[in-house]
Scaffold this motif. Sequence first.
Motif, PDB file in Angstrom:
ATOM      1  N   TRP A   1       0.829  -1.210   0.000  1.00  0.00           N
ATOM      2  CA  TRP A   1       0.000   0.000   0.000  1.00  0.00           C
ATOM      3  C   TRP A   1       0.860   1.256   0.000  1.00  0.00           C
ATOM      4  N   TYR A   2       1.903   1.264   0.808  1.00  0.00           N
ATOM      5  CA  TYR A   2       2.774   2.445   0.871  1.00  0.00           C
ATOM      6  C   TYR A   2       4.178   2.006   1.247  1.00  0.00           C
TER       7      TYR A   2
ATOM      8  N   GLY B   1      -9.682   9.793   9.509  1.00  0.00           N
ATOM      9  CA  GLY B   1      -9.416   8.731   8.556  1.00  0.00           C
ATOM     10  C   GLY B   1      -7.978   8.638   8.097  1.00  0.00           C
ATOM     11  N   ARG B   2      -7.071   9.333   8.772  1.00  0.00           N
ATOM     12  CA  ARG B   2      -5.656   9.248   8.436  1.00  0.00           C
ATOM     13  C   ARG B   2      -5.012   8.110   9.214  1.00  0.00           C
TER      14      ARG B   2
ATOM     15  N   ARG C   1       1.728  10.383   9.704  1.00  0.00           N
ATOM     16  CA  ARG C   1       0.367  10.023   9.343  1.00  0.00           C
ATOM     17  C   ARG C   1       0.191  10.187   7.842  1.00  0.00           C
ATOM     18  N   LEU C   2      -0.680   9.330   7.299  1.00  0.00           N
ATOM     19  CA  LEU C   2      -0.982   9.308   5.877  1.00  0.00           C
ATOM     20  C   LEU C   2      -2.479   9.510   5.689  1.00  0.00           C
ATOM     21  N   SER C   3      -2.844  10.445   4.847  1.00  0.00           N
ATOM     22  CA  SER C   3      -4.247  10.589   4.500  1.00  0.00           C
ATOM     23  C   SER C   3      -4.648   9.478   3.523  1.00  0.00           C
ATOM     24  N   MET C   4      -5.943   9.231   3.448  1.00  0.00           N
ATOM     25  CA  MET C   4      -6.482   8.211   2.554  1.00  0.00           C
ATOM     26  C   MET C   4      -7.250   8.914   1.428  1.00  0.00           C
ATOM     27  N   MET C   5      -6.874   8.656   0.179  1.00  0.00           N
ATOM     28  CA  MET C   5      -7.555   9.241  -0.961  1.00  0.00           C
ATOM     29  C   MET C   5      -8.899   8.539  -1.192  1.00  0.00           C
TER      30      MET C   5
ATOM     31  N   GLY D   1      -2.420   9.169   0.546  1.00  0.00           N
ATOM     32  CA  GLY D   1      -2.241  10.560   0.159  1.00  0.00           C
ATOM     33  C   GLY D   1      -0.917  11.100   0.657  1.00  0.00           C
ATOM     34  N   ALA D   2      -0.936  12.344   1.097  1.00  0.00           N
ATOM     35  CA  ALA D   2       0.304  13.002   1.515  1.00  0.00           C
ATOM     36  C   ALA D   2       0.777  12.470   2.863  1.00  0.00           C
TER      37      ALA D   2
END
Length: 365
Positions: free
Chosen positions: A200-201, A221-222, A245-249, A255-256
């Motif tokens: 995923w990342y 939701g991050r 932390r990673l945001s979810m598109m 995300g960023a």
Amino acid sequence: MNGRRIGVLVLTVMASCISGAVVTAPGVAAEPLAGSLDYGQTRDIAVVPLPGQPEGMAVDPEDGSIWSGSNRPNSSADVWHWDADGRLLATYSLTDRVPAEHGVNGIVLDGDGRVYALDYSGARAVRIDPATGNQSDYATFANLPTCSGAAGIACEPSPIDRPAWPNWATFAPDGTMYVSDLNQATIWKVPAGGGNAEIWYQNSDFASIYGVNGMQFDAAGRLNFVVTVSLVPRVESFGRGVVHRLSMMPDGMPGALETVTVTGQGDGLTIGSSGRIYLPIANPLYNAVEVVDPDTRSVVASLPTPVESITRSIPYSTPASVAFRGTSLIVSNHGLLAIDPHQWAILELGVGETGLPLHYPKGLA
């Protein structure tokens, strides 16, 4: 964790600044439950049986019972279930495995009463059905080659080729399981229903002797997570833990990436209803749970006090994993350097707020 971490962590403590933050209760705290602990107070729940060295922590939201497992090297990988008062109800030894460098790591629950234990041996997530005792492999994680020697194939962004080490799991609302890989600088996702994990990342900044560890989604939701020992050559963070932390598109892609703060060498992770992040510290010379305020991007507390940590009935000894129950954290006292097996224990730490609700998906195939 296990004994092979000792040399690294003793060295990295020299680079780690122990938090000097003032111990303060969260500004947004739920009303304490009846019988709950005062802020920073600890009580003993249970001493774990052999093989000891508990890691992974989950609390049943219905009955308050506790799940953890043994990470002791070259031993059976046991998953333990205690009732809310610390009486051992059952032990499940993971099957179809060989003794390995590590045992059980993260533990997570679904909404149908099943338990998922991450097993180093076989790089897998094992699903246990307590109603029947049946076990099955829910997911597997690939041993990726290094990207420096690979072209056009899945790889790990690290200069050293190491095996997969699934270490922490958390569910998203749709039943997707996200799993940190402590070795391969990777966050995996497992589709609802299980199977082969998908990348995923990845980030080369996470390549480390101990990389991506505890994770949880926040209220926005991050995905919040900690890199236990950062090897990125920055003065403020080298050899320390870093919370990201990673945001979810909308399409489910990451995300960023944001950096929240620098901490001690964080192991597990959980989030309070206030948004504060609680991190047990995987450093044998600094035994505490650090509290991170993501709004100020700083460590605001270290619990319990250093004196209480050392002098209490069961001293804090490399606390590894945490989960909320009421206004307390249930803590696995991993005891990395413990000579006395009495220190392999489950503790309860009052923090004055309830946890941000986790996701417990139902109907997973």
